[in-house]
Scaffold this motif. Structure first.
Motif, PDB file in Angstrom:
ATOM      1  N   ALA A 223      12.942 -36.086  51.585  1.00  0.00           N
ATOM      2  CA  ALA A 223      12.947 -36.198  50.133  1.00  0.00           C
ATOM      3  C   ALA A 223      14.376 -36.542  49.725  1.00  0.00           C
ATOM      4  CB  ALA A 223      12.500 -34.889  49.488  1.00  0.00           C
ATOM      5  N   HIS A 224      14.618 -37.810  49.414  1.00  0.00           N
ATOM      6  CA  HIS A 224      15.940 -38.248  48.955  1.00  0.00           C
ATOM      7  C   HIS A 224      15.906 -38.165  47.443  1.00  0.00           C
ATOM      8  CE1 HIS A 224      19.290 -41.478  48.915  1.00  0.00           C
ATOM      9  NE2 HIS A 224      19.800 -40.286  49.140  1.00  0.00           N
ATOM     10  N   ILE A 225      16.536 -37.129  46.909  1.00  0.00           N
ATOM     11  CA  ILE A 225      16.438 -36.863  45.470  1.00  0.00           C
ATOM     12  C   ILE A 225      17.816 -36.861  44.827  1.00  0.00           C
ATOM     13  CG2 ILE A 225      14.281 -35.556  45.685  1.00  0.00           C
ATOM     14  CD1 ILE A 225      15.894 -32.984  45.479  1.00  0.00           C
ATOM     15  N   ARG A 226      17.832 -37.065  43.547  1.00  0.00           N
ATOM     16  CA  ARG A 226      19.064 -37.000  42.759  1.00  0.00           C
ATOM     17  C   ARG A 226      18.866 -35.888  41.737  1.00  0.00           C
ATOM     18  NH1 ARG A 226      23.311 -40.139  42.645  1.00  0.00           N
ATOM     19  NH2 ARG A 226      24.599 -40.273  40.791  1.00  0.00           N
ATOM     20  N   GLU A 227      19.727 -34.902  41.806  1.00  0.00           N
ATOM     21  CA  GLU A 227      19.637 -33.738  40.914  1.00  0.00           C
ATOM     22  C   GLU A 227      21.005 -33.522  40.290  1.00  0.00           C
ATOM     23  OE1 GLU A 227      18.015 -30.747  38.826  1.00  0.00           O
ATOM     24  OE2 GLU A 227      16.872 -32.043  40.152  1.00  0.00           O
ATOM     25  N   GLN A 228      21.054 -33.463  38.974  1.00  0.00           N
ATOM     26  CA  GLN A 228      22.301 -33.256  38.244  1.00  0.00           C
ATOM     27  C   GLN A 228      23.367 -34.263  38.683  1.00  0.00           C
ATOM     28  OE1 GLN A 228      23.372 -29.095  38.674  1.00  0.00           O
ATOM     29  NE2 GLN A 228      21.275 -28.454  38.275  1.00  0.00           N
ATOM     30  N   GLY A 229      22.932 -35.507  38.928  1.00  0.00           N
ATOM     31  CA  GLY A 229      23.852 -36.573  39.293  1.00  0.00           C
ATOM     32  C   GLY A 229      24.315 -36.558  40.744  1.00  0.00           C
ATOM     33  N   ILE A 230      23.732 -35.685  41.557  1.00  0.00           N
ATOM     34  CA  ILE A 230      24.127 -35.545  42.964  1.00  0.00           C
ATOM     35  C   ILE A 230      22.943 -35.920  43.853  1.00  0.00           C
ATOM     36  CG2 ILE A 230      24.916 -33.910  44.736  1.00  0.00           C
ATOM     37  CD1 ILE A 230      26.984 -34.361  42.518  1.00  0.00           C
ATOM     38  N   ASP A 231      23.227 -36.717  44.898  1.00  0.00           N
ATOM     39  CA  ASP A 231      22.197 -37.083  45.868  1.00  0.00           C
ATOM     40  C   ASP A 231      22.031 -35.974  46.903  1.00  0.00           C
ATOM     41  OD1 ASP A 231      21.482 -39.706  44.964  1.00  0.00           O
ATOM     42  OD2 ASP A 231      23.406 -40.426  45.722  1.00  0.00           O
ATOM     43  N   LEU A 232      20.784 -35.638  47.173  1.00  0.00           N
ATOM     44  CA  LEU A 232      20.440 -34.632  48.183  1.00  0.00           C
ATOM     45  C   LEU A 232      19.397 -35.223  49.117  1.00  0.00           C
ATOM     46  CD1 LEU A 232      20.063 -31.649  45.723  1.00  0.00           C
ATOM     47  CD2 LEU A 232      21.944 -31.971  47.334  1.00  0.00           C
ATOM     48  N   ILE A 233      19.516 -34.893  50.392  1.00  0.00           N
ATOM     49  CA  ILE A 233      18.575 -35.360  51.406  1.00  0.00           C
ATOM     50  C   ILE A 233      17.895 -34.123  51.972  1.00  0.00           C
ATOM     51  CG2 ILE A 233      18.310 -36.624  53.562  1.00  0.00           C
ATOM     52  CD1 ILE A 233      21.102 -37.942  52.843  1.00  0.00           C
ATOM     53  N   VAL A 234      16.726 -33.817  51.457  1.00  0.00           N
ATOM     54  CA  VAL A 234      15.989 -32.625  51.855  1.00  0.00           C
ATOM     55  C   VAL A 234      15.090 -33.003  53.034  1.00  0.00           C
ATOM     56  CG1 VAL A 234      14.413 -30.817  51.114  1.00  0.00           C
ATOM     57  CG2 VAL A 234      16.046 -31.797  49.474  1.00  0.00           C
ATOM     58  N   ILE A 235      15.284 -32.288  54.153  1.00  0.00           N
ATOM     59  CA  ILE A 235      14.549 -32.616  55.372  1.00  0.00           C
ATOM     60  C   ILE A 235      13.705 -31.419  55.814  1.00  0.00           C
ATOM     61  CG2 ILE A 235      14.705 -33.407  57.759  1.00  0.00           C
ATOM     62  CD1 ILE A 235      17.391 -34.683  57.090  1.00  0.00           C
ATOM     63  N   PRO A 236      12.392 -31.494  55.618  1.00  0.00           N
ATOM     64  CA  PRO A 236      11.518 -30.428  56.130  1.00  0.00           C
ATOM     65  C   PRO A 236      11.521 -30.451  57.668  1.00  0.00           C
ATOM     66  CG  PRO A 236      10.402 -31.720  54.451  1.00  0.00           C
ATOM     67  CD  PRO A 236      11.638 -32.470  54.836  1.00  0.00           C
TER      68      PRO A 236
ATOM     69  N   GLY B 125       6.600 -18.118  53.235  1.00  0.00           N
ATOM     70  CA  GLY B 125       7.628 -18.730  52.388  1.00  0.00           C
ATOM     71  C   GLY B 125       8.383 -19.821  53.115  1.00  0.00           C
ATOM     72  N   HIS B 126       9.618 -20.019  52.707  1.00  0.00           N
ATOM     73  CA  HIS B 126      10.461 -21.019  53.344  1.00  0.00           C
ATOM     74  C   HIS B 126      11.920 -20.591  53.281  1.00  0.00           C
ATOM     75  CE1 HIS B 126      10.972 -22.131  49.133  1.00  0.00           C
ATOM     76  NE2 HIS B 126      12.050 -22.797  49.498  1.00  0.00           N
ATOM     77  N   ARG B 127      12.720 -21.228  54.112  1.00  0.00           N
ATOM     78  CA  ARG B 127      14.169 -21.002  54.125  1.00  0.00           C
ATOM     79  C   ARG B 127      14.835 -22.365  54.039  1.00  0.00           C
ATOM     80  NH1 ARG B 127      16.205 -16.339  57.052  1.00  0.00           N
ATOM     81  NH2 ARG B 127      18.067 -17.080  56.004  1.00  0.00           N
ATOM     82  N   PHE B 128      16.123 -22.363  53.777  1.00  0.00           N
ATOM     83  CA  PHE B 128      16.891 -23.602  53.678  1.00  0.00           C
ATOM     84  C   PHE B 128      18.357 -23.287  53.938  1.00  0.00           C
ATOM     85  CE2 PHE B 128      16.697 -21.603  49.554  1.00  0.00           C
ATOM     86  CZ  PHE B 128      18.030 -21.587  49.170  1.00  0.00           C
ATOM     87  N   ILE B 129      19.123 -24.336  54.212  1.00  0.00           N
ATOM     88  CA  ILE B 129      20.580 -24.209  54.310  1.00  0.00           C
ATOM     89  C   ILE B 129      21.160 -25.255  53.373  1.00  0.00           C
ATOM     90  CG2 ILE B 129      22.621 -24.406  55.776  1.00  0.00           C
ATOM     91  CD1 ILE B 129      20.851 -23.543  58.150  1.00  0.00           C
ATOM     92  N   ALA B 130      21.839 -24.782  52.337  1.00  0.00           N
ATOM     93  CA  ALA B 130      22.400 -25.668  51.323  1.00  0.00           C
ATOM     94  C   ALA B 130      23.828 -25.225  50.994  1.00  0.00           C
ATOM     95  CB  ALA B 130      21.537 -25.632  50.062  1.00  0.00           C
TER      96      ALA B 130
ATOM     97  N   PHE C 161      13.392 -24.240  44.314  1.00  0.00           N
ATOM     98  CA  PHE C 161      12.793 -25.453  44.897  1.00  0.00           C
ATOM     99  C   PHE C 161      11.862 -24.995  46.010  1.00  0.00           C
ATOM    100  CE2 PHE C 161      12.937 -29.328  47.557  1.00  0.00           C
ATOM    101  CZ  PHE C 161      12.797 -30.318  46.591  1.00  0.00           C
ATOM    102  N   SER C 162      10.572 -25.114  45.767  1.00  0.00           N
ATOM    103  CA  SER C 162       9.592 -24.580  46.712  1.00  0.00           C
ATOM    104  C   SER C 162       9.331 -25.543  47.869  1.00  0.00           C
ATOM    105  CB  SER C 162       8.267 -24.307  45.987  1.00  0.00           C
ATOM    106  OG  SER C 162       7.631 -25.528  45.649  1.00  0.00           O
ATOM    107  N   TRP C 163       8.642 -25.026  48.878  1.00  0.00           N
ATOM    108  CA  TRP C 163       8.211 -25.872  49.996  1.00  0.00           C
ATOM    109  C   TRP C 163       7.350 -27.024  49.457  1.00  0.00           C
ATOM    110  CZ3 TRP C 163       9.266 -26.792  54.914  1.00  0.00           C
ATOM    111  CH2 TRP C 163       8.343 -27.520  55.655  1.00  0.00           C
ATOM    112  N   ASN C 164       6.450 -26.700  48.517  1.00  0.00           N
ATOM    113  CA  ASN C 164       5.588 -27.729  47.930  1.00  0.00           C
ATOM    114  C   ASN C 164       6.395 -28.774  47.170  1.00  0.00           C
ATOM    115  OD1 ASN C 164       3.277 -26.637  49.022  1.00  0.00           O
ATOM    116  ND2 ASN C 164       2.798 -25.435  47.196  1.00  0.00           N
ATOM    117  N   ASP C 165       7.490 -28.359  46.518  1.00  0.00           N
ATOM    118  CA  ASP C 165       8.370 -29.323  45.852  1.00  0.00           C
ATOM    119  C   ASP C 165       8.942 -30.302  46.876  1.00  0.00           C
ATOM    120  OD1 ASP C 165       8.082 -28.209  43.291  1.00  0.00           O
ATOM    121  OD2 ASP C 165       9.791 -26.851  43.592  1.00  0.00           O
ATOM    122  N   ALA C 166       9.367 -29.772  48.014  1.00  0.00           N
ATOM    123  CA  ALA C 166       9.923 -30.630  49.061  1.00  0.00           C
ATOM    124  C   ALA C 166       8.882 -31.634  49.542  1.00  0.00           C
ATOM    125  CB  ALA C 166      10.442 -29.785  50.225  1.00  0.00           C
TER     126      ALA C 166
END
Length: 94
Positions: A7-20, A62-67, A78-83
């Motif tokens: 999921a290559h998303i832009r949030e608050q003007g910042i690019d994020l690459i979310v990788i499940p 649930g889910h975990r992440f490293i940000a 930001f849920s797993w389903n959002d990703a």
């Protein structure tokens, strides 16, 4: 070669690459997790993708992440389903 739906998303003007990732990512040592993140970041950069790699994986129901610390509040909501719903690209790493 490994392929990842991302999921290559832009949030608050910042690019994020979310990788499940597979839930086994959560069982790796902290050092191995950070090595994997560094490799994924290098792969994304070489593919021309801007942004910070954020791995996300299932853990129990649930889910975990490293940000980065400044993104923790966002990813706590930001849920797993959002990703999964935001998957919009594929990344191939060699």
């Amino acid at each position: 070669m490994s392929q990842y739906k991302i999921a290559h998303i832009r949030e608050q003007g910042i690019d994020l690459i979310v990788i499940p990732l597979d839930s086994s990512f959560g069982y790796k040592s902290e050092s191995d997790q950070h090595d994997s993140i560094s490799r994924l970041q290098a792969c994304a950069s070489s593919a021309g993708l801007a942004g910070t790699v954020v791995p996300i994986w299932r853990e129990g129901s649930g889910h975990r992440f490293i940000a980065p610390p400044n993104w923790l509040p966002f990813f706590r909501t930001f849920s797993w389903n959002d990703a999964i719903r935001n998957l919009n690209k594929e990344l191939t790493c060699g």
